[in-house]
Write a protein that holds these residues in place. Sequence first.
Motif, PDB file in Angstrom:
ATOM      1  N   ARG A  27       0.791  35.952  78.142  1.00  0.00           N
ATOM      2  CA  ARG A  27       0.231  34.462  78.302  1.00  0.00           C
ATOM      3  C   ARG A  27      -1.366  34.627  78.705  1.00  0.00           C
ATOM      4  NH1 ARG A  27       4.939  32.592  80.201  1.00  0.00           N
ATOM      5  NH2 ARG A  27       4.145  32.524  82.318  1.00  0.00           N
ATOM      6  N   ARG A  28      -1.669  35.302  79.800  1.00  0.00           N
ATOM      7  CA  ARG A  28      -2.960  35.856  80.433  1.00  0.00           C
ATOM      8  C   ARG A  28      -3.896  36.534  79.342  1.00  0.00           C
ATOM      9  NH1 ARG A  28      -4.113  38.490  86.100  1.00  0.00           N
ATOM     10  NH2 ARG A  28      -3.230  40.275  85.074  1.00  0.00           N
ATOM     11  N   ASN A  29      -3.367  37.306  78.614  1.00  0.00           N
ATOM     12  CA  ASN A  29      -3.843  38.078  77.810  1.00  0.00           C
ATOM     13  C   ASN A  29      -4.369  37.240  76.584  1.00  0.00           C
ATOM     14  OD1 ASN A  29      -3.952  40.588  79.034  1.00  0.00           O
ATOM     15  ND2 ASN A  29      -2.257  41.173  78.009  1.00  0.00           N
ATOM     16  N   LEU A  30      -3.517  36.247  76.266  1.00  0.00           N
ATOM     17  CA  LEU A  30      -3.690  35.410  74.893  1.00  0.00           C
ATOM     18  C   LEU A  30      -4.856  34.389  75.321  1.00  0.00           C
ATOM     19  CD1 LEU A  30      -0.238  34.716  73.765  1.00  0.00           C
ATOM     20  CD2 LEU A  30      -1.847  36.193  72.776  1.00  0.00           C
ATOM     21  N   ARG A  31      -5.260  34.077  76.551  1.00  0.00           N
ATOM     22  CA  ARG A  31      -6.336  33.209  76.735  1.00  0.00           C
ATOM     23  C   ARG A  31      -7.680  33.972  76.954  1.00  0.00           C
ATOM     24  NH1 ARG A  31      -1.911  31.193  80.323  1.00  0.00           N
ATOM     25  NH2 ARG A  31      -2.931  32.453  82.157  1.00  0.00           N
ATOM     26  N   LYS A  32      -7.649  35.353  77.202  1.00  0.00           N
ATOM     27  CA  LYS A  32      -8.799  35.877  77.215  1.00  0.00           C
ATOM     28  C   LYS A  32      -9.896  35.715  75.911  1.00  0.00           C
ATOM     29  CE  LYS A  32      -7.045  39.634  80.018  1.00  0.00           C
ATOM     30  NZ  LYS A  32      -6.791  41.305  80.082  1.00  0.00           N
ATOM     31  N   ARG A  33     -11.163  35.597  76.308  1.00  0.00           N
ATOM     32  CA  ARG A  33     -12.256  35.395  75.197  1.00  0.00           C
ATOM     33  C   ARG A  33     -12.129  36.715  74.504  1.00  0.00           C
ATOM     34  NH1 ARG A  33     -17.867  33.305  77.112  1.00  0.00           N
ATOM     35  NH2 ARG A  33     -16.614  31.523  77.828  1.00  0.00           N
ATOM     36  N   SER A  34     -12.206  37.795  75.017  1.00  0.00           N
ATOM     37  CA  SER A  34     -12.171  38.947  74.443  1.00  0.00           C
ATOM     38  C   SER A  34     -11.084  39.043  73.216  1.00  0.00           C
ATOM     39  CB  SER A  34     -12.113  40.218  75.124  1.00  0.00           C
ATOM     40  OG  SER A  34     -10.853  40.117  76.162  1.00  0.00           O
ATOM     41  N   LEU A  35      -9.928  38.868  73.303  1.00  0.00           N
ATOM     42  CA  LEU A  35      -8.803  38.735  72.445  1.00  0.00           C
ATOM     43  C   LEU A  35      -9.268  37.769  71.373  1.00  0.00           C
ATOM     44  CD1 LEU A  35      -5.967  39.650  71.673  1.00  0.00           C
ATOM     45  CD2 LEU A  35      -5.165  37.548  72.747  1.00  0.00           C
ATOM     46  N   LYS A  36      -9.985  36.860  71.183  1.00  0.00           N
ATOM     47  CA  LYS A  36     -10.402  35.810  70.499  1.00  0.00           C
ATOM     48  C   LYS A  36     -11.377  36.381  69.601  1.00  0.00           C
ATOM     49  CE  LYS A  36      -9.487  31.662  73.357  1.00  0.00           C
ATOM     50  NZ  LYS A  36      -9.975  30.469  73.887  1.00  0.00           N
ATOM     51  N   LEU A  37     -12.284  37.196  70.365  1.00  0.00           N
ATOM     52  CA  LEU A  37     -13.317  38.070  69.567  1.00  0.00           C
ATOM     53  C   LEU A  37     -12.515  39.314  68.529  1.00  0.00           C
ATOM     54  CD1 LEU A  37     -16.084  38.676  72.171  1.00  0.00           C
ATOM     55  CD2 LEU A  37     -15.967  36.856  70.113  1.00  0.00           C
ATOM     56  N   TRP A  38     -11.643  40.057  69.325  1.00  0.00           N
ATOM     57  CA  TRP A  38     -10.871  40.880  68.320  1.00  0.00           C
ATOM     58  C   TRP A  38     -10.260  40.311  67.177  1.00  0.00           C
ATOM     59  CZ3 TRP A  38     -11.667  45.788  68.371  1.00  0.00           C
ATOM     60  CH2 TRP A  38     -11.860  46.591  69.764  1.00  0.00           C
ATOM     61  N   ALA A  39      -9.523  38.995  67.550  1.00  0.00           N
ATOM     62  CA  ALA A  39      -8.744  38.423  66.275  1.00  0.00           C
ATOM     63  C   ALA A  39      -9.727  37.984  65.301  1.00  0.00           C
ATOM     64  CB  ALA A  39      -8.037  37.282  67.109  1.00  0.00           C
ATOM     65  N   LEU A  40     -10.905  37.597  65.693  1.00  0.00           N
ATOM     66  CA  LEU A  40     -12.029  37.118  64.745  1.00  0.00           C
ATOM     67  C   LEU A  40     -12.324  38.214  63.734  1.00  0.00           C
ATOM     68  CD1 LEU A  40     -13.926  34.683  63.776  1.00  0.00           C
ATOM     69  CD2 LEU A  40     -15.533  35.447  65.282  1.00  0.00           C
ATOM     70  N   GLY A  41     -12.621  39.534  64.416  1.00  0.00           N
ATOM     71  CA  GLY A  41     -12.928  40.623  63.731  1.00  0.00           C
ATOM     72  C   GLY A  41     -11.706  41.102  62.810  1.00  0.00           C
ATOM     73  N   ALA A  42     -10.580  41.236  63.299  1.00  0.00           N
ATOM     74  CA  ALA A  42      -9.372  41.762  62.655  1.00  0.00           C
ATOM     75  C   ALA A  42      -9.279  40.811  61.335  1.00  0.00           C
ATOM     76  CB  ALA A  42      -8.172  41.757  63.403  1.00  0.00           C
ATOM     77  N   ILE A  43      -9.415  39.432  61.527  1.00  0.00           N
ATOM     78  CA  ILE A  43      -9.025  38.666  60.440  1.00  0.00           C
ATOM     79  C   ILE A  43     -10.072  38.468  59.495  1.00  0.00           C
ATOM     80  CG2 ILE A  43      -8.693  36.168  59.806  1.00  0.00           C
ATOM     81  CD1 ILE A  43      -7.240  35.932  62.463  1.00  0.00           C
ATOM     82  N   GLY A  44     -11.457  38.404  59.995  1.00  0.00           N
ATOM     83  CA  GLY A  44     -12.538  38.611  59.204  1.00  0.00           C
ATOM     84  C   GLY A  44     -13.066  39.674  58.254  1.00  0.00           C
ATOM     85  N   ILE A  45     -12.786  40.854  58.891  1.00  0.00           N
ATOM     86  CA  ILE A  45     -12.777  42.035  57.959  1.00  0.00           C
ATOM     87  C   ILE A  45     -11.658  42.155  57.048  1.00  0.00           C
ATOM     88  CG2 ILE A  45     -12.170  44.639  58.143  1.00  0.00           C
ATOM     89  CD1 ILE A  45     -13.528  44.586  60.886  1.00  0.00           C
ATOM     90  N   ALA A 112      -0.126  45.799  74.902  1.00  0.00           N
ATOM     91  CA  ALA A 112       0.156  46.414  73.650  1.00  0.00           C
ATOM     92  C   ALA A 112       0.414  45.357  72.478  1.00  0.00           C
ATOM     93  CB  ALA A 112       1.356  47.463  73.759  1.00  0.00           C
ATOM     94  N   ALA A 113       0.943  44.034  73.231  1.00  0.00           N
ATOM     95  CA  ALA A 113       1.507  43.151  72.162  1.00  0.00           C
ATOM     96  C   ALA A 113       0.419  42.349  71.367  1.00  0.00           C
ATOM     97  CB  ALA A 113       2.399  42.004  72.854  1.00  0.00           C
ATOM     98  N   PRO A 114      -0.701  42.060  71.928  1.00  0.00           N
ATOM     99  CA  PRO A 114      -1.890  41.589  71.082  1.00  0.00           C
ATOM    100  C   PRO A 114      -2.359  42.624  70.056  1.00  0.00           C
ATOM    101  CG  PRO A 114      -2.162  41.148  73.318  1.00  0.00           C
ATOM    102  CD  PRO A 114      -1.024  42.099  73.263  1.00  0.00           C
ATOM    103  N   VAL A 115      -2.328  43.644  70.562  1.00  0.00           N
ATOM    104  CA  VAL A 115      -2.847  45.069  69.646  1.00  0.00           C
ATOM    105  C   VAL A 115      -1.997  45.100  68.298  1.00  0.00           C
ATOM    106  CG1 VAL A 115      -3.144  47.336  69.284  1.00  0.00           C
ATOM    107  CG2 VAL A 115      -3.539  46.370  71.645  1.00  0.00           C
ATOM    108  N   VAL A 116      -0.673  44.997  68.651  1.00  0.00           N
ATOM    109  CA  VAL A 116       0.547  45.008  67.463  1.00  0.00           C
ATOM    110  C   VAL A 116       0.285  43.601  66.557  1.00  0.00           C
ATOM    111  CG1 VAL A 116       2.871  44.979  66.659  1.00  0.00           C
ATOM    112  CG2 VAL A 116       1.994  46.695  68.659  1.00  0.00           C
ATOM    113  N   ALA A 117       0.174  42.458  67.402  1.00  0.00           N
ATOM    114  CA  ALA A 117       0.097  41.428  66.592  1.00  0.00           C
ATOM    115  C   ALA A 117      -1.288  41.162  65.629  1.00  0.00           C
ATOM    116  CB  ALA A 117       0.079  40.275  67.622  1.00  0.00           C
ATOM    117  N   LEU A 118      -2.276  41.912  66.067  1.00  0.00           N
ATOM    118  CA  LEU A 118      -3.501  41.799  65.150  1.00  0.00           C
ATOM    119  C   LEU A 118      -3.634  42.798  64.357  1.00  0.00           C
ATOM    120  CD1 LEU A 118      -6.218  40.607  68.105  1.00  0.00           C
ATOM    121  CD2 LEU A 118      -5.072  39.221  66.104  1.00  0.00           C
ATOM    122  N   THR A 119      -2.725  43.920  64.159  1.00  0.00           N
ATOM    123  CA  THR A 119      -2.897  44.783  63.135  1.00  0.00           C
ATOM    124  C   THR A 119      -1.707  44.980  62.294  1.00  0.00           C
ATOM    125  OG1 THR A 119      -1.829  46.384  64.617  1.00  0.00           O
ATOM    126  CG2 THR A 119      -4.454  46.221  64.723  1.00  0.00           C
TER     127      THR A 119
END
Length: 247
Positions: A27-45, A112-119
Amino acid sequence: MSDPRLPPLPAGHDLSAAAFWWSFNLRRNLRKRSLKLWALGAIGIYVLQVVAGRARPAELGSFYVLILPPLMGLFFGSGVVREEIEDQTLTYPFARPVGRHWLYGARVLASAAPVVALTLPFACLAGLGIGPQTATGYTLAALLSGTAYTCLFALSGQLIKWPAWFGLAYLLFWEGVVGRVPGFLGRLTLSTHLRGISGLPPPEGDLSVAWVAPAWPTSLAVLLGVTLVTLWLAGLRVQRKEFVLTR
């Protein structure tokens, strides 16, 4: 020595504590601004490549299996303990009657969970452009890529003073260069075994004609082995190391 007046801990206490710590850190990782940037990049690409119609399924699969998971694993995995030290929150979990290695493992897997979730979803979609069997290979490879690289770089964060620089050098020179070499040397890289799992084409270059992917059971055993061994070694170090918090 434990106090005999205290009641014994219930069976499965370490596992339940690790599960709680995993969910808390996730939950703490999901609230990070950096994760939102990674998500934006993964989805945007992915959207840009699909809309433009220029990326072939194998190219998309390669990006979401071989490129993005290592970079994200380096970002989220290399500082799992250092972040706790900087935030002055390390004493909270380590003061509990729970094995440190359990808490460390939970912390790494939460990274590792956000890494897997975004790829993984995009790797699966890329594979579906070829067929269900390819989608299965891409999905499994993305899962193993995210966990293996995150655990590997989490271990480097315990052993090396500048883990980010080490990780970048490792990805560029070892995975990027040695992974193109056919034969035994190339099989010492994770990228080679990820290609063996996913069925991705051989790396481009003059040596691609001689390059042969390892059998998928071998690649599966290697990737699972790297994940478990690096997680165990780093957990052992955390269990024995004395951490000094300075204000």
